[in-house]
Design an enzyme around this catalytic site. Structure first.
Site, PDB file in Angstrom:
ATOM      1  N   ASP A 145       0.869  -1.197   0.000  1.00  0.00           N
ATOM      2  CA  ASP A 145       0.000   0.000   0.000  1.00  0.00           C
ATOM      3  C   ASP A 145       0.899   1.237   0.000  1.00  0.00           C
ATOM      4  O   ASP A 145       2.091   1.143   0.250  1.00  0.00           O
ATOM      5  CB  ASP A 145      -0.884   0.009   1.263  1.00  0.00           C
ATOM      6  N   ASP A 192       0.602   3.625   2.222  1.00  0.00           N
ATOM      7  CA  ASP A 192       0.355   4.249   3.519  1.00  0.00           C
ATOM      8  C   ASP A 192      -0.662   5.380   3.308  1.00  0.00           C
ATOM      9  O   ASP A 192      -1.691   5.130   2.676  1.00  0.00           O
ATOM     10  CB  ASP A 192       1.681   4.704   4.144  1.00  0.00           C
TER      11      ASP A 192
HETATM   12  N1  ADE Z   1       2.279  -3.101   6.879  1.00  0.00           N
HETATM   13  C1  ADE Z   1       1.738  -3.039   5.643  1.00  0.00           C
HETATM   14  N2  ADE Z   1       1.426  -1.755   5.319  1.00  0.00           N
HETATM   15  C2  ADE Z   1       1.776  -0.998   6.389  1.00  0.00           C
HETATM   16  C3  ADE Z   1       1.716   0.378   6.663  1.00  0.00           C
HETATM   17  N3  ADE Z   1       1.222   1.241   5.781  1.00  0.00           N
HETATM   18  N4  ADE Z   1       2.181   0.820   7.867  1.00  0.00           N
HETATM   19  C4  ADE Z   1       2.707  -0.066   8.751  1.00  0.00           C
HETATM   20  N5  ADE Z   1       2.770  -1.377   8.545  1.00  0.00           N
HETATM   21  C5  ADE Z   1       2.328  -1.854   7.375  1.00  0.00           C
END
Ligand code: ADE
Length: 277
Positions: free
Chosen positions: A215, A217
């Site tokens: 992703d 974030d």
């Molecule tokens: N694991 C997978 N995506 C994450 C994210 N955006 N922040 C922290 N841990 C994660």
């Protein structure tokens, strides 16, 4: 005599598939630091000794803060592992690490706050002394290189460098935090690399990781936000690539000589201990 390797594999969801090992034996292990996340499954890949551990337990019931990292690493060391190769789901903090892509990280920024970072804690069953270990290089370079070369051999694209920010979790980051981590030079973000990589080094294990960017974030100005469903979806879509890299890497690790690497790290750890015997 040829130096024998044994490869520990710590997997997230989807990688705790015991079928990847032949001649499997389940081993419950107790350590001075308590119990590991689950039983350790020992076996072989193409004749190379291996051990498999599900970081969050096989039912994925242990949240990142509560993973007993010390017990996990101690247990794998105690059964003779020389290497640890692991998978991890991560958010991307940089445009070029696109969701679905794989990354072999080379550094970390530790933002955890509640985790034991050393085996040398003065406890009755702990090793004696205080250990101050350099964290450059954070990951074992030759092991990283095996992961990268193996990915290429399998025609799987990987980014060959990245700094992972590990947050305490279980919550994800605020937008201001995410933007700050980018300014700090963070490339990926997760909740488990620290203290796992630190403790592996203290235990003298040669450690490398394959991260899946799942992703973006929440830093991009496109209204996206990380959520568990997306993380699981993208992880699930890409975990088979990671699995094949880890399996083939076991074979490739066994083709090299690691004696000087293991001895060198052991020496470095002993030089880092003050007040030991
Ligand atoms: N694991 C997978 N995506 C994450 C994210 N955006 N922040 C922290 N841990 C994660």
């Amino acid at each position: 005599m040829v130096f024998q390797v044994k490869v520990g594999i710590i997997g997230g969801s989807g990688l705790d598939d015991p079928d990847i090992l032949e001649n499997r034996v389940e081993t419950p292990i107790k350590t001075p630091y308590g119990e590991p996340s689950d039983v350790i499954i020992q076996g072989e890949i193409k004749g190379v000794k291996c051990a498999l551990l599900a970081r969050h337990g096989r039912k994925h019931s242990i949240m990142p803060t509560n993973v007993n990292y010390r017990a996990n690493i101690w247990a794998l060391k105690s059964i003779g592992c020389t290497h640890l190769i692991v998978s991890t789901a991560t958010g991307s903090l940089q445009e070029q690490f696109k969701p679905g892509q794989l990354v072999v990280p080379n550094d970390f920024i530790d933002r955890t706050t509640k985790r034991a970072q050393s085996f040398y804690d003065g406890g009755g069953d702990s090793p004696v002394g205080v250990c101050h270990l350099p964290m450059y290089p954070a990951f074992h370079e030759k092991t990283r290189q095996v992961l990268i070369d193996t990915a290429r051999e399998l025609n799987i694209d990987v980014h060959t460098k990245a700094t992972i920010v590990t947050i305490e979790g279980p919550r994800f980051s605020s937008k201001a935090e995410s933007l700050m981590f980018r300014q700090w030079g963070g490339d990926l973000i997760n909740m488990t690399t620290c203290p796992e990589v630190v403790l592996a080094k203290e235990a003298g294990l040669l450690y490398g990781a394959v991260a899946i960017a799942t992703d973006y974030d929440c830093w991009r100005d496109r209204g996206e936000n990380v959520c568990v469903a997306d993380v699981l979806k993208v992880f699930g879509e890409n975990v088979s690539k990671v699995k094949s890299i880890l399996i083939k890497s076991v074979e490739n690790i066994a083709k090299q000589d690691w004696e000087s690497d293991v001895c060198g790290l052991k020496q470095q750890v002993s030089e880092g201990v003050m007040g030991g015997h």
